[in-house]
Design an enzyme around this catalytic site. Sequence first.
Site, PDB file in Angstrom:
ATOM      1  N   GLU A  33      67.424 -46.646  41.004  1.00  0.00           N
ATOM      2  CA  GLU A  33      68.227 -45.782  42.506  1.00  0.00           C
ATOM      3  C   GLU A  33      68.590 -44.556  41.894  1.00  0.00           C
ATOM      4  O   GLU A  33      68.723 -43.586  43.234  1.00  0.00           O
ATOM      5  CB  GLU A  33      69.779 -45.673  41.105  1.00  0.00           C
ATOM      6  CG  GLU A  33      69.879 -47.418  41.834  1.00  0.00           C
ATOM      7  CD  GLU A  33      71.381 -47.790  40.751  1.00  0.00           C
ATOM      8  OE1 GLU A  33      72.299 -47.883  41.164  1.00  0.00           O
ATOM      9  OE2 GLU A  33      71.067 -48.686  38.937  1.00  0.00           O
ATOM     10  N   LEU A  81      60.740 -12.768  14.572  1.00  0.00           N
ATOM     11  CA  LEU A  81      61.077 -13.452  14.076  1.00  0.00           C
ATOM     12  C   LEU A  81      60.308 -13.188  12.337  1.00  0.00           C
ATOM     13  O   LEU A  81      59.489 -12.857  12.087  1.00  0.00           O
ATOM     14  CB  LEU A  81      61.598 -14.350  13.650  1.00  0.00           C
ATOM     15  CG  LEU A  81      62.149 -15.048  14.545  1.00  0.00           C
ATOM     16  CD1 LEU A  81      62.774 -16.902  14.293  1.00  0.00           C
ATOM     17  CD2 LEU A  81      63.914 -14.934  14.645  1.00  0.00           C
ATOM     18  N   GLU A 110      68.975 -23.611  12.303  1.00  0.00           N
ATOM     19  CA  GLU A 110      68.672 -24.349  13.287  1.00  0.00           C
ATOM     20  C   GLU A 110      66.946 -24.632  12.606  1.00  0.00           C
ATOM     21  O   GLU A 110      66.102 -23.947  11.926  1.00  0.00           O
ATOM     22  CB  GLU A 110      68.340 -23.589  14.553  1.00  0.00           C
ATOM     23  CG  GLU A 110      69.781 -23.021  15.043  1.00  0.00           C
ATOM     24  CD  GLU A 110      70.067 -22.132  16.150  1.00  0.00           C
ATOM     25  OE1 GLU A 110      68.853 -22.173  16.423  1.00  0.00           O
ATOM     26  OE2 GLU A 110      70.938 -21.321  16.905  1.00  0.00           O
ATOM     27  N   LYS A 112      62.657 -25.280  13.402  1.00  0.00           N
ATOM     28  CA  LYS A 112      62.124 -23.751  14.472  1.00  0.00           C
ATOM     29  C   LYS A 112      60.953 -24.220  15.904  1.00  0.00           C
ATOM     30  O   LYS A 112      60.161 -24.951  15.219  1.00  0.00           O
ATOM     31  CB  LYS A 112      61.225 -22.877  13.260  1.00  0.00           C
ATOM     32  CG  LYS A 112      60.897 -21.528  14.109  1.00  0.00           C
ATOM     33  CD  LYS A 112      60.223 -20.766  13.443  1.00  0.00           C
ATOM     34  CE  LYS A 112      59.847 -19.530  13.634  1.00  0.00           C
ATOM     35  NZ  LYS A 112      58.318 -19.750  14.073  1.00  0.00           N
ATOM     36  N   ASP A 114      58.126 -25.186  18.461  1.00  0.00           N
ATOM     37  CA  ASP A 114      57.101 -24.885  17.997  1.00  0.00           C
ATOM     38  C   ASP A 114      56.605 -24.704  20.065  1.00  0.00           C
ATOM     39  O   ASP A 114      55.497 -26.611  20.138  1.00  0.00           O
ATOM     40  CB  ASP A 114      55.874 -25.234  17.226  1.00  0.00           C
ATOM     41  CG  ASP A 114      54.864 -24.382  16.865  1.00  0.00           C
ATOM     42  OD1 ASP A 114      55.129 -23.176  17.862  1.00  0.00           O
ATOM     43  OD2 ASP A 114      54.045 -25.264  16.033  1.00  0.00           O
ATOM     44  N   TYR A 221      68.599 -22.078  22.256  1.00  0.00           N
ATOM     45  CA  TYR A 221      68.846 -21.468  21.208  1.00  0.00           C
ATOM     46  C   TYR A 221      69.441 -19.904  20.833  1.00  0.00           C
ATOM     47  O   TYR A 221      70.150 -19.255  20.139  1.00  0.00           O
ATOM     48  CB  TYR A 221      67.635 -21.611  19.935  1.00  0.00           C
ATOM     49  CG  TYR A 221      66.662 -20.944  20.015  1.00  0.00           C
ATOM     50  CD1 TYR A 221      66.674 -19.056  20.118  1.00  0.00           C
ATOM     51  CD2 TYR A 221      65.351 -21.789  20.523  1.00  0.00           C
ATOM     52  CE1 TYR A 221      65.462 -18.401  20.329  1.00  0.00           C
ATOM     53  CE2 TYR A 221      64.180 -20.742  21.098  1.00  0.00           C
ATOM     54  CZ  TYR A 221      64.240 -19.392  20.424  1.00  0.00           C
ATOM     55  OH  TYR A 221      63.147 -19.000  21.282  1.00  0.00           O
ATOM     56  N   LYS A 284      70.372 -18.208  10.699  1.00  0.00           N
ATOM     57  CA  LYS A 284      70.912 -16.640  11.575  1.00  0.00           C
ATOM     58  C   LYS A 284      72.511 -16.249  10.889  1.00  0.00           C
ATOM     59  O   LYS A 284      72.942 -17.164  10.952  1.00  0.00           O
ATOM     60  CB  LYS A 284      71.199 -17.147  13.040  1.00  0.00           C
ATOM     61  CG  LYS A 284      69.959 -16.938  13.466  1.00  0.00           C
ATOM     62  CD  LYS A 284      70.128 -17.781  15.021  1.00  0.00           C
ATOM     63  CE  LYS A 284      68.281 -17.813  15.515  1.00  0.00           C
ATOM     64  NZ  LYS A 284      68.865 -18.851  16.923  1.00  0.00           N
ATOM     65  N   LYS A 308      59.137 -20.878   7.071  1.00  0.00           N
ATOM     66  CA  LYS A 308      57.534 -21.575   7.637  1.00  0.00           C
ATOM     67  C   LYS A 308      58.134 -22.917   6.450  1.00  0.00           C
ATOM     68  O   LYS A 308      57.377 -22.638   5.340  1.00  0.00           O
ATOM     69  CB  LYS A 308      56.738 -20.893   7.960  1.00  0.00           C
ATOM     70  CG  LYS A 308      56.690 -19.948   8.453  1.00  0.00           C
ATOM     71  CD  LYS A 308      55.900 -20.507   9.339  1.00  0.00           C
ATOM     72  CE  LYS A 308      55.952 -18.725  10.947  1.00  0.00           C
ATOM     73  NZ  LYS A 308      55.460 -18.909  11.813  1.00  0.00           N
ATOM     74  N   CYS A 402      22.672 -44.805  19.103  1.00  0.00           N
ATOM     75  CA  CYS A 402      23.951 -44.922  19.107  1.00  0.00           C
ATOM     76  C   CYS A 402      24.114 -46.056  18.549  1.00  0.00           C
ATOM     77  O   CYS A 402      23.508 -47.065  18.459  1.00  0.00           O
ATOM     78  CB  CYS A 402      23.837 -45.404  20.731  1.00  0.00           C
ATOM     79  SG  CYS A 402      25.647 -46.413  21.327  1.00  0.00           S
ATOM     80  N   CYS A 405      24.350 -49.529  20.728  1.00  0.00           N
ATOM     81  CA  CYS A 405      22.806 -49.677  21.988  1.00  0.00           C
ATOM     82  C   CYS A 405      21.948 -49.540  20.850  1.00  0.00           C
ATOM     83  O   CYS A 405      20.487 -49.695  21.705  1.00  0.00           O
ATOM     84  CB  CYS A 405      23.538 -49.579  23.067  1.00  0.00           C
ATOM     85  SG  CYS A 405      23.149 -48.258  23.692  1.00  0.00           S
ATOM     86  N   CYS A 420      25.723 -41.342  25.052  1.00  0.00           N
ATOM     87  CA  CYS A 420      24.568 -42.712  25.085  1.00  0.00           C
ATOM     88  C   CYS A 420      24.463 -43.119  26.431  1.00  0.00           C
ATOM     89  O   CYS A 420      25.089 -42.927  26.880  1.00  0.00           O
ATOM     90  CB  CYS A 420      25.590 -44.107  24.416  1.00  0.00           C
ATOM     91  SG  CYS A 420      24.764 -44.985  24.956  1.00  0.00           S
ATOM     92  N   CYS A 426      25.770 -50.388  27.158  1.00  0.00           N
ATOM     93  CA  CYS A 426      26.036 -49.846  26.293  1.00  0.00           C
ATOM     94  C   CYS A 426      27.928 -50.502  26.745  1.00  0.00           C
ATOM     95  O   CYS A 426      28.248 -50.291  26.771  1.00  0.00           O
ATOM     96  CB  CYS A 426      26.292 -48.828  26.184  1.00  0.00           C
ATOM     97  SG  CYS A 426      26.560 -47.558  24.815  1.00  0.00           S
TER      98      CYS A 426
HETATM   99  P1  AMP Z   1      57.007 -15.782  15.748  1.00  0.00           P
HETATM  100  O1  AMP Z   1      56.573 -16.227  16.894  1.00  0.00           O
HETATM  101  O2  AMP Z   1      55.932 -16.479  14.523  1.00  0.00           O
HETATM  102  O3  AMP Z   1      57.783 -14.652  15.410  1.00  0.00           O
HETATM  103  O4  AMP Z   1      58.594 -16.906  15.707  1.00  0.00           O
HETATM  104  C1  AMP Z   1      59.647 -16.491  16.721  1.00  0.00           C
HETATM  105  C2  AMP Z   1      59.545 -17.104  17.808  1.00  0.00           C
HETATM  106  O5  AMP Z   1      59.896 -18.142  16.816  1.00  0.00           O
HETATM  107  C3  AMP Z   1      60.259 -16.568  18.470  1.00  0.00           C
HETATM  108  O6  AMP Z   1      59.745 -16.058  19.608  1.00  0.00           O
HETATM  109  C4  AMP Z   1      61.162 -18.436  19.418  1.00  0.00           C
HETATM  110  O7  AMP Z   1      60.378 -18.659  20.078  1.00  0.00           O
HETATM  111  C5  AMP Z   1      60.988 -19.312  18.116  1.00  0.00           C
HETATM  112  N1  AMP Z   1      62.167 -20.235  17.989  1.00  0.00           N
HETATM  113  C6  AMP Z   1      61.506 -21.291  17.662  1.00  0.00           C
HETATM  114  N2  AMP Z   1      63.127 -21.894  17.792  1.00  0.00           N
HETATM  115  C7  AMP Z   1      63.638 -21.056  16.998  1.00  0.00           C
HETATM  116  C8  AMP Z   1      65.485 -20.650  16.779  1.00  0.00           C
HETATM  117  N3  AMP Z   1      66.099 -21.680  16.725  1.00  0.00           N
HETATM  118  N4  AMP Z   1      65.688 -19.200  16.948  1.00  0.00           N
HETATM  119  C9  AMP Z   1      64.410 -18.116  17.005  1.00  0.00           C
HETATM  120  N5  AMP Z   1      63.884 -18.163  17.625  1.00  0.00           N
HETATM  121  C10 AMP Z   1      63.153 -20.048  17.818  1.00  0.00           C
HETATM  122 ZN    ZN Z   2      25.295 -46.850  23.707  1.00  0.00          ZN
END
Ligand code: AMP
Ligand code: ZN
Length: 664
Positions: A33, A81, A110, A112, A114, A221, A284, A308, A402, A405, A420, A426
Amino acid sequence: MDIKQQIETLRNELRQHNYNYYVLDNATISDYEFDVRLKQLQELETQHPEFFDANSPSQRVGGQVTKNFETVQHEHRMYSLDNSYSKEDLLDWETRIKKVVEGKVEYVCELKYDGASISLTYVNGNITKAVTRGDGVQGDDVTTNVKTIRSVPLQLQGDFPTKFDIRGEIVLPFAGFNKMNEERIEIGEEPYRNPRNTASGSLKLQDSAEVAKRPLECLLYNITGNNINISTQFESLEKARKWGFKVPTAAKLANSMDEVFEFIDYWNVHRHNLPYETDGVVIKVNDLQQQEELGYTAKSPRWAMAYKFQAEQVSTRLNEITYQVGRTGAITPVANLEPVQLAGTTVKRASLHNADQIEKLDIRVGDEVFVEKGGEIIPKIIAVDLAKRPADSQPTQYITHCPECDTELVRTEGEAQHYCPNYNGCKPQIIGRIQHYISRKAMDIEGLGGETVALLVNAGLISNYSDLYELTKEQVIQLERMAEKSAENLISGIEASKQIPFERVLFALGIRYVGETVAKKLAKHYKSIENLSQATIIDLVTVDEIGTRIAESVVDFFNSEENRHIIDRLKQFGVQLQISAEQLANQTDKLQGQIFVVSGVFESLSRDELKKLIEDNGGKVSSSISSKTDYIIAGDNMGPSKKNKAEQLGIPIIDEYKFKELIM
Ligand code: AMP
Ligand code: ZN
């Protein structure tokens, strides 16, 4: 209802559904839809370019190409940070805070995320800019790409400030990352190593339509700006959520460091169930007034701290190294480990990638090894515990033949992987290639699955994809657990694949490095397998975006007598090995070698249709004007800067009707 209203209604409806689906994870209509309504909107917008809106939900599919990402200044600096790795570090931080701030301090905890940090600017509820962090002072403008990410609202709802920046992280959830890798492995490319780098790499792709295909998400965030009328961090998260942003609900208010620790302990375990990667917790100070009192160091706020998570590590014994053979013949060494618990799952195997990796680690059977679960989904062996190495330990000898084979392996200069070369003899390669041929994006053969392919090969009924077309119902029925009805479906599915267009057949052949996009380019350029099979490397590299690696692989493919024989058979059976008469009729060389820039909106056709016409007639579309541009096709609302530049360089500006005369 007049047209304008109709368009607005559809846009609002699609916006709402998009929000329900991508932000709330709660779909209220079916994909089908949704697509129907999106098509309706696209049609109306094409017919009525006067109602164009850069933030319409139809713009999510991308299509704009960015050659160079412009560097822009952040209006408010993006800080890093400070990191902490232990609870003592956090208690020290609290002591420093209490020296500056009087009274009670609340914290927001919060996760973090990646990924790649991003700063979005909104003016009057519309997104106007998306900029990467860069060095924190200036970053790259990646607006076009970010607008294709479905969880980034293009237009806000509710009671938002007139102008503000919002910061967050662009992540690639595991599921989408795995799917992208499956597709890469299918075309014989090395898989991406981890979601974070893939997410940040995606932001710098030139073609936004490619970005639109990637399942990226944006988690927010932090709100920054003047006069935003917010007094705590927690409130800002709640507000952002109301305006339409994706703000993970894991965030919690903590009244004391003890509550912060609880949050950390909880997520240290449960983070493994999240759909995307996290590498810690960010704590924070909640009150923005207190944040201001605390201020910043040169690099980071004093009111926030990252904690971390320790990458989880265990040690276990390496029992055996086995070797897998992929569809393209690539060999992957696999570490078979003494089963061990790691991050909530039992680990028995880990990828060793290639011979170099084994050499670098000097890893040997019998070794005690350290296994870690970090960014990658598959656990990684990071080191050997040399102190525990048995006295009689022998260095690992990489296999020379291999395992399937027994053919001698080859390794091309500059490549990490061994292969291979027994392409047609194979088993895993034979089965893998047929499985690729029948897959959804290739020949999409209904009623035939990967396991049945393996059964058919093992029963000696087929040994390459052309054999599929000679299968009979009687033969298929003999297979284990194959009912009459299923056998019929299988045969009719194979029959139906004869209608699949040439470009997909070309992809289905499984030529190394020829993925979907490359197959399209080659099909369009060469028009038939006949022409393609005669192309030399020098010919091939003149085709747009075809490099020597692909060219060599194509030439190799057709050099094989066996492959030529298989293709002859496909031809006899009626598989589409050239583009259709209809496609052909629409293609000419009239614009060969000419470069066009398209600007503005048009009356009689959409920008995409115009671009297709240019390409179908041999021309090229470029996004920016340079001295190499031959024509600018201008519609309504052509930008003044483009116009100036064209005039300066003396490049002819034509309208859509004049253009159509060029290809008459
Ligand atoms: P770092 O790169 O290790 O210095 O960590 C800082 C980075 O963590 C910031 O630039 C953000 O991109 C990231 N980050 C991920 N989650 C959060 C969050 N909840 N609050 C603030 N920064 C965050
Ligand atoms: Zn093979």
